[in-house]
Design a protein around this motif. Structure first.
Motif, short mmCIF file in Angstrom:
data_model
loop_
_atom_site.label_atom_id
_atom_site.label_comp_id
_atom_site.label_asym_id
_atom_site.label_seq_id
_atom_site.Cartn_x
_atom_site.Cartn_y
_atom_site.Cartn_z
N ARG A 211 0.86 -1.18 0.00
CA ARG A 211 0.00 0.00 0.00
C ARG A 211 0.90 1.24 0.00
NH1 ARG A 211 -4.90 -1.51 4.26
NH2 ARG A 211 -5.57 -3.44 3.18
N ASP A 212 0.57 2.17 -0.88
CA ASP A 212 1.47 3.29 -1.08
C ASP A 212 1.06 4.55 -0.34
OD1 ASP A 212 -0.77 4.00 -2.48
OD2 ASP A 212 0.30 4.65 -4.29
N TRP A 213 0.20 4.43 0.68
CA TRP A 213 -0.27 5.64 1.36
C TRP A 213 0.86 6.45 2.00
CZ3 TRP A 213 0.72 6.23 6.49
CH2 TRP A 213 0.97 5.08 7.25
N PRO A 214 1.99 5.85 2.51
CA PRO A 214 3.04 6.73 3.04
C PRO A 214 3.63 7.68 1.99
CG PRO A 214 3.35 4.47 3.82
CD PRO A 214 2.30 4.43 2.75
N SER A 215 3.63 7.26 0.72
CA SER A 215 4.16 8.13 -0.33
C SER A 215 3.30 9.37 -0.51
CB SER A 215 4.26 7.37 -1.65
OG SER A 215 5.19 6.32 -1.56
N TRP A 216 2.01 9.26 -0.21
CA TRP A 216 1.13 10.42 -0.35
C TRP A 216 1.35 11.44 0.77
CZ3 TRP A 216 -1.55 11.61 -4.54
CH2 TRP A 216 -1.83 10.60 -5.46
N LEU A 217 2.14 11.09 1.77
CA LEU A 217 2.48 12.03 2.84
C LEU A 217 3.77 12.78 2.54
CD1 LEU A 217 1.76 9.74 5.94
CD2 LEU A 217 0.21 11.36 4.82
N SER A 218 4.40 12.50 1.42
CA SER A 218 5.70 13.07 1.10
C SER A 218 5.65 13.87 -0.19
CB SER A 218 6.74 11.95 0.95
OG SER A 218 7.93 12.43 0.38
N PRO A 219 6.20 15.09 -0.20
CA PRO A 219 6.30 15.84 -1.47
C PRO A 219 7.11 15.09 -2.52
CG PRO A 219 6.70 17.29 0.40
CD PRO A 219 6.65 15.89 0.94
N LEU A 220 8.10 14.29 -2.09
CA LEU A 220 8.87 13.50 -3.05
C LEU A 220 8.03 12.38 -3.64
CD1 LEU A 220 12.27 13.20 -1.13
CD2 LEU A 220 11.67 14.80 -2.96
N GLY A 221 6.99 11.96 -2.93
CA GLY A 221 6.10 10.93 -3.45
C GLY A 221 5.04 11.48 -4.38
N TRP A 222 4.75 12.77 -4.27
CA TRP A 222 3.73 13.36 -5.16
C TRP A 222 4.22 13.46 -6.59
CZ3 TRP A 222 2.95 17.93 -1.25
CH2 TRP A 222 2.28 17.45 -0.12
N ALA A 223 5.51 13.76 -6.77
CA ALA A 223 6.03 14.00 -8.12
C ALA A 223 5.79 12.82 -9.06
CB ALA A 223 7.51 14.35 -8.05
N PRO A 224 6.16 11.58 -8.70
CA PRO A 224 5.91 10.48 -9.65
C PRO A 224 4.43 10.16 -9.80
CG PRO A 224 6.80 9.62 -7.59
CD PRO A 224 6.92 11.11 -7.51
N ARG A 225 3.60 10.52 -8.80
CA ARG A 225 2.19 10.18 -8.88
C ARG A 225 1.38 11.10 -9.78
NH1 ARG A 225 4.53 7.69 -5.32
NH2 ARG A 225 3.79 5.67 -4.57
N ILE A 226 2.04 12.07 -10.36
CA ILE A 226 1.40 12.82 -11.44
C ILE A 226 1.28 11.95 -12.68
CG2 ILE A 226 1.76 14.80 -12.98
CD1 ILE A 226 2.92 16.28 -10.63
N VAL A 241 1.49 22.92 -4.05
CA VAL A 241 1.11 24.34 -3.97
C VAL A 241 0.48 24.63 -2.62
CG1 VAL A 241 -0.37 26.13 -4.93
CG2 VAL A 241 0.88 24.60 -6.46
N ALA A 242 -0.45 23.77 -2.18
CA ALA A 242 -1.12 23.97 -0.89
C ALA A 242 -0.12 23.88 0.26
CB ALA A 242 -2.22 22.93 -0.72
N LEU A 243 0.80 22.93 0.20
CA LEU A 243 1.79 22.79 1.27
C LEU A 243 2.71 24.01 1.31
CD1 LEU A 243 3.02 21.15 3.53
CD2 LEU A 243 4.40 19.92 1.83
N THR A 244 3.08 24.53 0.16
CA THR A 244 3.92 25.73 0.11
C THR A 244 3.22 26.91 0.78
OG1 THR A 244 5.00 25.01 -1.93
CG2 THR A 244 5.09 27.35 -1.42
#
Length: 530
Positions: A211-226, A241-244
């Motif tokens: 399960r990849d839910w920890p990746s959704w907690l990381s900005p580094l995990g968001w990039a490939p999930r585009i 953008v929201a986190l920034t």
């Protein structure tokens, strides 16, 4: 007076100070994805080749941990995964840039001088963030244009470029927030890099688990999930953008609720009396360098564990592709593909170790510019002893981090092939073979500091040139005379085949010559030379 008064002038000052370094890292990081795409077009001309490679990488946890997941077998999808590690580099550079122009300026006393002029309360932080944001957005656009120029779809290229840029924007804001928490630049860097490390750990945990839910907690995990090139999910861009915005909303109020030069976190008071270890320059140098040495050693150890675990699968993933086998053999110098992979990756680790050597050598420049070297040299401390105390870590540090990386690589690779006792010494030797080349760049930094201290940061530019030659030279088949500019070209490949110690001795002699020349120059010039 507005709270942003003077922001434009400070931004111009930042651009002037970083007029070499900032364009350099933007252009280098923008070109690398384009070269990855070009290589994949040449090495995997058929869909079957690409599918086999994608399957091999997707099923190996170590490769996924290092680069991230792959969502397809198109050239674009493979390029997006191959460039996954670049987001970590972009985030690191961004946070360091912001801290350099905020907390470092305060620590050096320059922020106080500027604050005595007509300057708004938010001007310093805003200028640093604006310049870094602009650099990341320019990086994203150049990356997208370069990938589109190779023939990849424009939409996927734009999504990949923007995702990389927004990772840099997020961690630039992390750096701005960390700069408000401590009164030292080193403390701010420690906090920001720790957040980056946590983000990488979350991304790694999610990408290698069911399960990849920890990746959704990381900005580094968001990039490939585009999912660039594989049905882009543009809404994911809203997350960084929201986190920034959230991090900025925290950083700005904190920047005016503290005293200038102070941090929100109270500093830890040291003992009333110095220990015996601080009675000489070598003890002080140990105190200044030990944190960085420990952090680099841990990082190199983790990297070695990942690289060693990925070696066997990396070798299997290219079997049957004669062109890729030839290039991997040229990069690693070994008949076995797994060892060719290890040879090429350890060469890259050697370049990173050279970065530590340069940083340790340039700590002398930092101490001098901050005015801490002059009081020491006004006592009975000889210039040679003071310089030698820092030079020791510039030389010993690469040995330590490369030994740790080699041992970690040998451990996981040995476990994968069932031969830990045999692989540990081999990988340790392969790692330590990179030391003399790393010493050459450290010696160059000492030379520049001793003779031309204003140009000491040029050593970082030389390292970038070596990285480009090492990463692109074999793939682009550059002329040998150009490859010979890098000292790492002359490092013998000890994994497989025969090799001699002559190049290592020659590189060591060159490093000694550079260091001694720098030491002599430092002995004769004035201190400080700001």
């Amino acid at each position: 007076m507005s709270t942003l008064t003077g922001t434009r002038h400070l931004a111009r000052l930042i651009l002037r100070r970083d007029r070499v370094l900032l364009p350099l890292w933007v252009l280098v990081l923008a070109v690398l994805p384009m070269t990855y795409a070009t290589s994949f077009f040449e090495l995997f001309p058929t869909a079957a080749d690409r599918a086999a490679y994608a399957t091999g990488t997707a099923t190996n946890p170590s490769i996924v941990a290092l680069l991230g997941p792959v969502y397809g077998d198109s050239v674009g999808a493979l390029t997006a995964q191959r460039g996954g590690f670049l987001t970590l580099i972009v985030g690191l550079i961004s946070l360091l840039t912001v801290i350099r122009h905020t907390r470092t300026e305060e620590e050096a006393g320059r922020r106080e001088l500027l604050g005595a002029t007509v300057l708004g309360r938010y001007a310093g932080l805003t200028a640093a963030l604006t310049v870094t944001y602009a650099a990341n957005l320019l990086l994203g656009l150049l990356t997208a244009a370069g990938l589109a120029a190779t023939g990849l779809p424009a939409a996927g290229s734009l999504s990949y470029g923007l995702s990389t840029a927004l990772v840099g924007v997020v961690f630039a804001t992390v750096g701005g927030l960390a700069a408000q928490l401590t009164e030292t630049a080193g403390g701010a860097r420690g906090i920001a890099v720790g957040v980056l490390g946590l983000a990488f750990a979350l991304r790694l945990a999610g990408d290698t688990a069911e399960r990849d839910w920890p990746s959704w907690l990381s900005p580094l995990g968001w990039a490939p999930r585009i999912r660039a090139y594989e049905g882009e999910r543009w809404w994911v861009l809203a997350l960084p953008v929201a986190l920034t915005v959230l991090l900025g909303a925290l950083a700005y109020p904190l920047s005016v609720r503290r005293d200038l030069g102070a941090g929100l976190l109270p500093p830890r008071l040291g003992p009333a009396h110095a220990g015996g270890g601080l009675s000489g320059p070598f003890g002080l140098a140990w105190r200044l360098h030990r944190g960085a040495l420990l952090g680099w050693s841990v990082g190199f150890g983790l990297l070695g564990l990942i690289l060693g675990g990925a070696a066997e699968a990396a070798g299997r993933s290219v079997e049957g592709n004669a062109q890729l086998e030839e290039i991997m053999a040229r990069l690693g110098g070994s008949s076995a593909l797994a060892e060719a992979y290890l040879g090429s990756t350890l060469a890259f680790v050697g370049l990173a170790a050279a970065g530590y050597g340069i940083a340790a050598a340039l700590r002398m420049r930092t101490e001098e510019a901050a005015g801490r070297a002059e009081p020491l040299l006004a006592t009975g401390v000889h210039r040679y002893r003071w310089l030698a105390s820092h030079l020791l870590f510039a030389l010993v540090g690469p040995v330590v981090v490369l030994a740790v990386s080699g041992l970690a690589t040998g451990l996981t690779y040995g476990l994968s092939v069932g031969d830990v006792p045999g692989q540990l010494p081999r990988m340790l030797g392969a790692g330590l073979a990179q030391v003399p080349a790393a010493w050459v760049l450290a010696g160059l930094a000492v030379l520049l500091y001793g003779l031309l201290p204003r140009f000491a940061p040029v050593a970082w530019g030389v390292l970038v040139v070596c990285v480009l030659l090492g990463q692109l030279g074999a793939v682009l088949e550059l002329n040998q005379w150009l490859l010979d500019v890098s000292p790492f070209t002359h490092t013998p490949q000890v994994l497989g085949g025969s090799w001699t110690a002559t190049p290592l001795l020659a590189l060591t002699a060159l490093a000694v010559l550079l260091a001694v020349t720098g030491l002599t120059g430092f002995r004769r010039r004035d201190v400080p030379t700001i």
